[in-house]
Design a protein around this motif. Structure first.
Motif, PDB file in Angstrom:
ATOM      1  N   VAL A   1       0.859  -1.184   0.000  1.00 35.92           N
ATOM      2  CA  VAL A   1       0.000   0.000   0.000  1.00 35.92           C
ATOM      3  C   VAL A   1       0.896   1.234   0.000  1.00 35.92           C
ATOM      4  N   PHE A   2       0.668   2.117  -0.965  1.00 39.40           N
ATOM      5  CA  PHE A   2       1.466   3.335  -1.115  1.00 39.40           C
ATOM      6  C   PHE A   2       1.324   4.210   0.137  1.00 39.40           C
ATOM      7  N   GLY A   3       2.446   4.778   0.577  1.00 36.62           N
ATOM      8  CA  GLY A   3       2.469   5.546   1.826  1.00 36.62           C
ATOM      9  C   GLY A   3       1.641   6.823   1.807  1.00 36.62           C
TER      10      GLY A   3
ATOM     11  N   VAL B   1       7.777  14.481   8.428  1.00 35.03           N
ATOM     12  CA  VAL B   1       7.943  13.065   8.747  1.00 35.03           C
ATOM     13  C   VAL B   1       6.542  12.471   8.837  1.00 35.03           C
ATOM     14  N   VAL B   2       6.299  11.422   8.055  1.00 31.35           N
ATOM     15  CA  VAL B   2       4.971  10.808   8.061  1.00 31.35           C
ATOM     16  C   VAL B   2       5.008   9.635   9.043  1.00 31.35           C
ATOM     17  N   ALA B   3       4.393   9.826  10.206  1.00 27.81           N
ATOM     18  CA  ALA B   3       4.353   8.741  11.197  1.00 27.81           C
ATOM     19  C   ALA B   3       3.343   7.706  10.717  1.00 27.81           C
TER      20      ALA B   3
ATOM     21  N   CYS C   1      14.664   2.634 -12.011  1.00 29.55           N
ATOM     22  CA  CYS C   1      13.273   3.046 -12.148  1.00 29.55           C
ATOM     23  C   CYS C   1      12.942   3.928 -10.950  1.00 29.55           C
ATOM     24  N   ALA C   2      12.716   5.226 -11.231  1.00 28.82           N
ATOM     25  CA  ALA C   2      12.463   6.185 -10.147  1.00 28.82           C
ATOM     26  C   ALA C   2      10.971   6.297  -9.897  1.00 28.82           C
ATOM     27  N   SER C   3      10.410   5.228  -9.359  1.00 27.46           N
ATOM     28  CA  SER C   3       9.000   5.247  -8.988  1.00 27.46           C
ATOM     29  C   SER C   3       8.946   4.910  -7.503  1.00 27.46           C
TER      30      SER C   3
ATOM     31  N   GLY D   1       5.087   1.263  -4.048  1.00 25.07           N
ATOM     32  CA  GLY D   1       3.634   1.230  -3.856  1.00 25.07           C
ATOM     33  C   GLY D   1       2.848   1.219  -5.151  1.00 25.07           C
ATOM     34  N   TRP D   2       3.506   1.462  -6.277  1.00 35.54           N
ATOM     35  CA  TRP D   2       2.816   1.470  -7.577  1.00 35.54           C
ATOM     36  C   TRP D   2       3.252   0.263  -8.393  1.00 35.54           C
ATOM     37  N   VAL D   3       2.468  -0.047  -9.422  1.00 35.41           N
ATOM     38  CA  VAL D   3       2.810  -1.202 -10.246  1.00 35.41           C
ATOM     39  C   VAL D   3       4.180  -1.028 -10.901  1.00 35.41           C
TER      40      VAL D   3
ATOM     41  N   GLY E   1      13.507   9.822  -2.515  1.00 32.79           N
ATOM     42  CA  GLY E   1      13.689  11.259  -2.689  1.00 32.79           C
ATOM     43  C   GLY E   1      12.802  11.738  -3.807  1.00 32.79           C
ATOM     44  N   LYS E   2      12.933  12.982  -4.160  1.00 36.91           N
ATOM     45  CA  LYS E   2      12.103  13.567  -5.212  1.00 36.91           C
ATOM     46  C   LYS E   2      13.020  14.027  -6.342  1.00 36.91           C
ATOM     47  N   PRO E   3      12.436  14.333  -7.492  1.00 33.81           N
ATOM     48  CA  PRO E   3      13.272  14.861  -8.583  1.00 33.81           C
ATOM     49  C   PRO E   3      13.736  16.295  -8.326  1.00 33.81           C
ATOM     50  N   VAL E   4      12.988  17.014  -7.506  1.00 30.74           N
ATOM     51  CA  VAL E   4      13.361  18.404  -7.171  1.00 30.74           C
ATOM     52  C   VAL E   4      13.253  18.580  -5.659  1.00 30.74           C
ATOM     53  N   GLY E   5      14.058  19.470  -5.131  1.00 28.70           N
ATOM     54  CA  GLY E   5      13.907  19.804  -3.706  1.00 28.70           C
ATOM     55  C   GLY E   5      14.662  18.876  -2.772  1.00 28.70           C
TER      56      GLY E   5
ATOM     57  N   PRO F   1       6.573  11.385 -16.511  1.00 27.02           N
ATOM     58  CA  PRO F   1       6.763  12.697 -17.152  1.00 27.02           C
ATOM     59  C   PRO F   1       6.690  13.855 -16.146  1.00 27.02           C
ATOM     60  N   THR F   2       5.858  13.713 -15.118  1.00 23.78           N
ATOM     61  CA  THR F   2       5.756  14.772 -14.098  1.00 23.78           C
ATOM     62  C   THR F   2       7.113  15.099 -13.496  1.00 23.78           C
ATOM     63  N   ALA F   3       7.891  14.070 -13.260  1.00 23.75           N
ATOM     64  CA  ALA F   3       9.210  14.294 -12.655  1.00 23.75           C
ATOM     65  C   ALA F   3      10.070  15.142 -13.585  1.00 23.75           C
TER      66      ALA F   3
ATOM     67  N   GLY G   1       1.356  11.313 -12.300  1.00 21.03           N
ATOM     68  CA  GLY G   1       1.614   9.903 -12.596  1.00 21.03           C
ATOM     69  C   GLY G   1       0.897   8.960 -11.650  1.00 21.03           C
ATOM     70  N   HIS G   2       0.077   9.498 -10.749  1.00 21.68           N
ATOM     71  CA  HIS G   2      -0.676   8.649  -9.826  1.00 21.68           C
ATOM     72  C   HIS G   2      -2.106   8.519 -10.333  1.00 21.68           C
ATOM     73  N   ARG G   3      -2.623   7.301 -10.314  1.00 24.33           N
ATOM     74  CA  ARG G   3      -3.973   7.050 -10.824  1.00 24.33           C
ATOM     75  C   ARG G   3      -4.997   7.267  -9.704  1.00 24.33           C
TER      76      ARG G   3
ATOM     77  N   ALA H   1       0.154  22.297 -15.295  1.00 23.77           N
ATOM     78  CA  ALA H   1       1.453  22.359 -15.975  1.00 23.77           C
ATOM     79  C   ALA H   1       2.471  21.410 -15.362  1.00 23.77           C
ATOM     80  N   LEU H   2       2.377  21.126 -14.070  1.00 26.74           N
ATOM     81  CA  LEU H   2       3.340  20.238 -13.422  1.00 26.74           C
ATOM     82  C   LEU H   2       2.825  18.798 -13.354  1.00 26.74           C
ATOM     83  N   LYS H   3       1.641  18.633 -12.764  1.00 30.24           N
ATOM     84  CA  LYS H   3       1.168  17.273 -12.467  1.00 30.24           C
ATOM     85  C   LYS H   3       0.342  16.645 -13.573  1.00 30.24           C
ATOM     86  N   GLY H   4       0.237  17.306 -14.720  1.00 32.18           N
ATOM     87  CA  GLY H   4      -0.545  16.757 -15.827  1.00 32.18           C
ATOM     88  C   GLY H   4      -2.017  17.079 -15.650  1.00 32.18           C
TER      89      GLY H   4
ATOM     90  N   ALA I   1      -3.862  12.422  -3.268  1.00 35.37           N
ATOM     91  CA  ALA I   1      -4.965  12.867  -4.133  1.00 35.37           C
ATOM     92  C   ALA I   1      -4.722  14.282  -4.665  1.00 35.37           C
ATOM     93  N   SER I   2      -3.847  15.044  -4.009  1.00 35.86           N
ATOM     94  CA  SER I   2      -3.549  16.421  -4.445  1.00 35.86           C
ATOM     95  C   SER I   2      -4.830  17.224  -4.641  1.00 35.86           C
ATOM     96  N   PHE I   3      -5.792  17.017  -3.764  1.00 36.73           N
ATOM     97  CA  PHE I   3      -7.062  17.749  -3.881  1.00 36.73           C
ATOM     98  C   PHE I   3      -6.924  19.050  -3.101  1.00 36.73           C
TER      99      PHE I   3
HETATM  100  N1  COA Z   1       3.958   9.085   1.684  1.00 39.87           N
HETATM  101  C1  COA Z   1       3.276  10.124   2.221  1.00 39.87           C
HETATM  102  N2  COA Z   1       2.914  11.203   1.514  1.00 39.87           N
HETATM  103  C2  COA Z   1       3.248  11.236   0.211  1.00 39.87           C
HETATM  104  C3  COA Z   1       3.951  10.190  -0.408  1.00 39.87           C
HETATM  105  C4  COA Z   1       4.303   9.070   0.380  1.00 39.87           C
HETATM  106  N3  COA Z   1       4.947   8.034  -0.125  1.00 39.87           N
HETATM  107  N4  COA Z   1       4.144  10.527  -1.701  1.00 39.87           N
HETATM  108  C5  COA Z   1       3.595  11.732  -1.894  1.00 39.87           C
HETATM  109  N5  COA Z   1       3.050  12.158  -0.728  1.00 39.87           N
HETATM  110  C6  COA Z   1       2.402  13.430  -0.481  1.00 39.87           C
HETATM  111  C7  COA Z   1       3.323  14.566  -0.810  1.00 39.87           C
HETATM  112  O1  COA Z   1       4.157  14.883   0.302  1.00 39.87           O
HETATM  113  C8  COA Z   1       2.349  15.697  -1.094  1.00 39.87           C
HETATM  114  O2  COA Z   1       1.881  16.173   0.151  1.00 39.87           O
HETATM  115  P1  COA Z   1       1.547  17.723   0.402  1.00 39.87           P
HETATM  116  O3  COA Z   1       0.186  17.912  -0.164  1.00 39.87           O
HETATM  117  O4  COA Z   1       1.600  17.824   1.876  1.00 39.87           O
HETATM  118  O5  COA Z   1       2.592  18.525  -0.305  1.00 39.87           O
HETATM  119  C9  COA Z   1       1.170  14.971  -1.748  1.00 39.87           C
HETATM  120  O6  COA Z   1       1.286  13.595  -1.351  1.00 39.87           O
HETATM  121  C10 COA Z   1       1.151  15.042  -3.246  1.00 39.87           C
HETATM  122  O7  COA Z   1       2.311  14.405  -3.733  1.00 39.87           O
HETATM  123  P2  COA Z   1       2.810  14.543  -5.230  1.00 39.87           P
HETATM  124  O8  COA Z   1       1.630  14.629  -6.140  1.00 39.87           O
HETATM  125  O9  COA Z   1       3.785  13.482  -5.521  1.00 39.87           O
HETATM  126  O10 COA Z   1       3.438  15.987  -5.292  1.00 39.87           O
HETATM  127  P3  COA Z   1       4.723  16.625  -4.672  1.00 39.87           P
HETATM  128  O11 COA Z   1       4.468  18.081  -4.723  1.00 39.87           O
HETATM  129  O12 COA Z   1       5.123  16.020  -3.387  1.00 39.87           O
HETATM  130  O13 COA Z   1       5.869  16.258  -5.736  1.00 39.87           O
HETATM  131  C11 COA Z   1       6.666  15.724  -7.911  1.00 39.87           C
HETATM  132  C12 COA Z   1       5.753  16.618  -7.093  1.00 39.87           C
HETATM  133  C13 COA Z   1       6.537  16.026  -9.377  1.00 39.87           C
HETATM  134  C14 COA Z   1       8.095  15.950  -7.478  1.00 39.87           C
HETATM  135  C15 COA Z   1       6.254  14.273  -7.639  1.00 39.87           C
HETATM  136  O14 COA Z   1       4.895  14.147  -7.906  1.00 39.87           O
HETATM  137  C16 COA Z   1       6.964  13.206  -8.390  1.00 39.87           C
HETATM  138  O15 COA Z   1       8.092  12.882  -8.177  1.00 39.87           O
HETATM  139  N6  COA Z   1       6.244  12.552  -9.263  1.00 39.87           N
HETATM  140  C17 COA Z   1       6.683  11.383  -9.962  1.00 39.87           C
HETATM  141  C18 COA Z   1       5.631  10.350  -9.677  1.00 39.87           C
HETATM  142  C19 COA Z   1       6.017   8.939  -9.925  1.00 39.87           C
HETATM  143  O16 COA Z   1       7.143   8.525  -9.817  1.00 39.87           O
HETATM  144  N7  COA Z   1       4.983   8.158 -10.228  1.00 39.87           N
HETATM  145  C20 COA Z   1       5.057   6.750 -10.377  1.00 39.87           C
HETATM  146  C21 COA Z   1       4.473   6.297 -11.668  1.00 39.87           C
HETATM  147  S1  COA Z   1       5.753   5.992 -12.830  1.00 39.87           S
END
Ligand code: COA
Ligand code: AMP
Length: 625
Positions: free
Chosen positions: A141-143, A174-176, A280-282, A285-287, A309-313, A336-338, A504-506, A533-536, A572-574
């Motif tokens: 289950v994705f974190g 830190v996500v407890a 593979c930078a995924s 928790g995803w397929v 880690g992330k692609p930025v920051g 592509p989002t990355a 890239g999240h469904r 523009a960033l998340k598609g 969900a990025s809502f």
């Molecule tokens: N555990 C807990 N929270 C998580 C998490 C995890 N494993 N992954 C993401 N989240 C949280 C993020 O911290 C963010 O929280 P916030 O609303 O407090 O900022 C929220 O979920 C949204 O995450 P995300 O959509 O990933 O956005 P982001 O702003 O953190 O990062 C990118 C933007 C572009 C850097 C990031 O989306 C990314 O690297 N995307 C590539 C996705 C990918 O690899 N997909 C796999 C399919 S190939």
């Protein structure tokens, strides 16, 4: 392997089942299959019926026994804690065998489900492979999911055990995990018998007596467990993914077909093999993470890079290039989002100049459509081909791709590549009739589905038939819209259902609507995916309040945003909702989500003939246009 894509595809077309015998023979079987494919078994047939094997054996022990125990299997690179670890095939095999021993000592065996709720740490990979070693069925289950999502998976999979980490690390947060796990247990009718808890030093979790066991201590105390051969048709894992409702779909993966397809895909699609470094930078928790961080590269004897880690920051837009320079993968696979995130922060590619990227031969992208400007930018600044390839949780491996194993044909930016051998992809009209090349419709895959494809949903054959096979008899309905062009390249242009792709999240907009509708002040609502523009795409909520509710709109919106985060999760990025007076509907009462989305995206949105009240659509234009 044939020497050209066309030859391979023709070979498969000539014998769609027999084609898979040679790729299967490259793996180690405890018992050879009786039938390559049995079309009568399950909703859409079963592969390698009668065969027995162990997937972990094929991922680890097979390579160690062949004398490659010293080769690096996994490189863990955490930008979050600034640590790098290397695990050889022998070391990984030993850790996996002990964790399997710890699970077996507590009663886990063939067919038992184990939920894994962990961030990107090697112990997550070890836990997955330990389950597979025993023939137990993992469900990762994705974190980024909230407790109700975890609870839904607990209720459906009914796991005997759960393996979780004490925390995940997000930039600045830190996500407890333990409070999330406790909240999920409180919501779920089913509780696992025990939990293995992996303590991260950043934030250890208090262990609950009688239920929780320290992962590392249990591993240290356990005897190594051998690999347990299972049927090729036995489940390896369940991976829940968004459907069109709030209830996630439990996509089942079998052992034999999956191992064969993944092993074959590593050479054919990515052009890598034993000893090559592949990244593979995924997320596991995803397929994509299951197939190409864990099983695919290890089956092929590659060195898999696992990046936390992330692609930025983390710390900047050069994070990916630093990893490439340090670990020297031949191929990078990401969403592509990355790339868009990197491009936004470093449009000139200045960070790339600072690193030695000479190992990189290709960039593969998937998870959402790669918009042509992003593909062109990456190809030009990196100087390597950018290969878009299309797949789904259900397919387990790419439906379409570019094939480095056959000498890559130049990719077309915006297209998803050509059908992999195993897949006959067509655009169908709404009656299920194949359309001529160049015409857009419902993308579908002709049966039989290849090895590796989900054979069913968890304990729900009828659900599989209804969701994927019922609309177009003889075809699997992908839920994606697009077309096949004259060259055979497939263009995937968007979903035909209520699923959106955010970073890239469904995600299911239906699930988000269920959450909004549960708010006491909401009379009705719609959630649509709007271009970002960033998340598609990102979700946008539109809500009509109940008569008599006079609270400020911002107050209700803030509550709705918090509610989606609480019920579905941050992933969900809502972040955006609007209060509206009414929603445009058809005369039969169906909300015109497609028209609203087109307006929000600035596209042409003609007034449909079936509309109940055209003024409602004009109001949307005024609000979102
Ligand atoms: N555990 C807990 N929270 C998580 C998490 C995890 N494993 N992954 C993401 N989240 C949280 C993020 O911290 C963010 O929280 P916030 O609303 O407090 O900022 C929220 O979920 C949204 O995450 P995300 O959509 O990933 O956005 P982001 O702003 O953190 O990062 C990118 C933007 C572009 C850097 C990031 O989306 C990314 O690297 N995307 C590539 C996705 C990918 O690899 N997909 C796999 C399919 S190939
Ligand atoms: P998931 O099951 O999470 O992998 O998401 C699958 C969905 O993501 C597909 O149905 C598509 O809508 C989308 N998708 C994945 N890869 C691509 C791609 N290369 N091009 C376009 N859409 C894609």
């Amino acid at each position: 392997m044939p020497d050209s894509y066309d030859a391979a595809y023709r070979e498969w077309q000539a014998d769609p089942t027999g084609y898979w015998e040679a790729p299967a023979a490259a793996l180690a079987w405890d018992q050879r299959w009786d039938r390559v494919f049995d079309p009568a078994s399950g909703p859409c047939g079963r592969w390698f019926v009668g065969g027995r094997l162990n997937v972990t054996y094929n991922c680890l022990d097979r390579h160690v026994e062949a004398g490659h125990g010293d080769r690096v299997a996994l490189i863990w690179d955490s930008a979050m804690v600034g640590e790098v670890r290397h695990y050889t095939y022998a070391a990984l095999r030993d850790r996996v065998a002990r964790v399997a021993g710890a699970l077996a000592a507590r009663g886990i065996g063939v067919g038992d489900r184990v939920i894994i709720y962990m961030p990107m740490v090697p112990e997550a990979v070890i836990a997955m492979l330990a389950c597979a070693r025993l023939g137990a069925v993992h469900s990762v289950v994705f974190g980024g999911f909230a407790p109700p999502e975890l609870a839904a998976r607990l209720a459906d999979a009914k796991p005997k055990a759960m393996i979780f980490a004490s925390c995940g690390l997000e930039p600045g947060r830190v996500v407890a995990y333990q409070p999330l796990v406790e909240a999920a247990f409180a919501l779920s009718p089913h509780q696992p018998q025990f939990c293995l808890v992996f303590q991260r030093p950043t934030l250890p979790a208090p262990l609950r007596e009688g239920r929780d066991v320290d992962y590392v201590e249990a591993e240290a105390a356990a005897a190594p467990h051998p690999c347990v051969p299972v049927a090729a048709t036995d489940p390896l894992y369940i991976l829940y993914t968004s459907g069109t409702t709030g209830k996630p779909k439990g996509v089942v993966r079998d052992c034999g077909g999956y191992a064969v397809a993944l092993h074959h895909s590593m050479g054919m699609i990515y052009g890598v093999g034993a000893g090559d470094v592949y990244w593979c930078a995924s997320d596991v928790g995803w397929v994509v993470g299951h197939s190409y961080i864990v099983y695919g590269p290890l089956l092929a004897g590659c060195t898999s890079v696992m990046y936390e880690g992330k692609p930025v920051g983390t710390p900047d837009a050069g994070a990916f290039w630093r990893v490439i320079a340090q670990h020297r993968p031949r191929v990078l696979f990401t969403a592509p989002t990355a790339i868009r995130a990197i491009k936004q922060q470093d449009p000139e590619g200045a960070h790339m100049q600072r690193h030695d990227l000479s190992s990189l031969e290709a960039l593969y992208v998937a998870g959402e459509r790669c918009d042509p400007p992003t593909a062109v930018w990456a190809a030009e600044t990196l100087g390597v081909p950018v290969v878009d390839h299309w797949w789904q949780t259900e397919t387990g491996w790419p439906v379409t791709a570019g094939f480095r194993g056959f000498g890559l044909t130049p990719p077309k930016p915006g297209a998803g590549g050509r059908a992999s051998p195993g897949y006959d992809v067509r655009a169908l009209d709404d009656n299920g009739k194949p359309l001529p090349r160049g015409e857009s419709g419902n993308l579908a895959i002709r049966l039989p589905l290849p090895p590796g494809f989900a054979p069913t949903l968890w304990q729900n054959d009828d659900g599989f038939r209804a969701a994927y096979l019922a609309d177009f008899p003889g075809w699997y309905r992908t839920g994606d819209a697009g077309m096949v062009d004259d060259d055979g390249d497939v263009w995937i242009m968007g979903r035909t259902d209520d699923i959106i792709n955010t970073a890239g999240h469904r995600l299911s907009t239906g699930a988000m609507e269920e959450v909004l509708a549960a708010h006491r002040d909401v009379a009705e609502c719609a959630v649509i995916g709007v271009r970002d523009a960033l998340k598609g795409q990102v979700p946008l909520g539109l809500v009509v309040l109940k008569a008599g509710v006079n609270r400020p709109a911002e107050e209700v919106v803030a509550e709705l945003v918090a509610l989606v985060r609480e019920r579905i999760g941050p992933v969900a990025s809502f972040k955006d909702a609007r209060v509206v007076a009414r929603l445009p509907k058809t005369r039969s009462g169906k909300i015109l989500r497609g028209s609203i989305r087109r307006i929000a995206d600035g596209e042409d949105a003609p007034v449909p003939a079936t509309i109940e009240d055209p003024a409602a659509l004009e109001e949307m234009r005024a609000l979102l246009g």
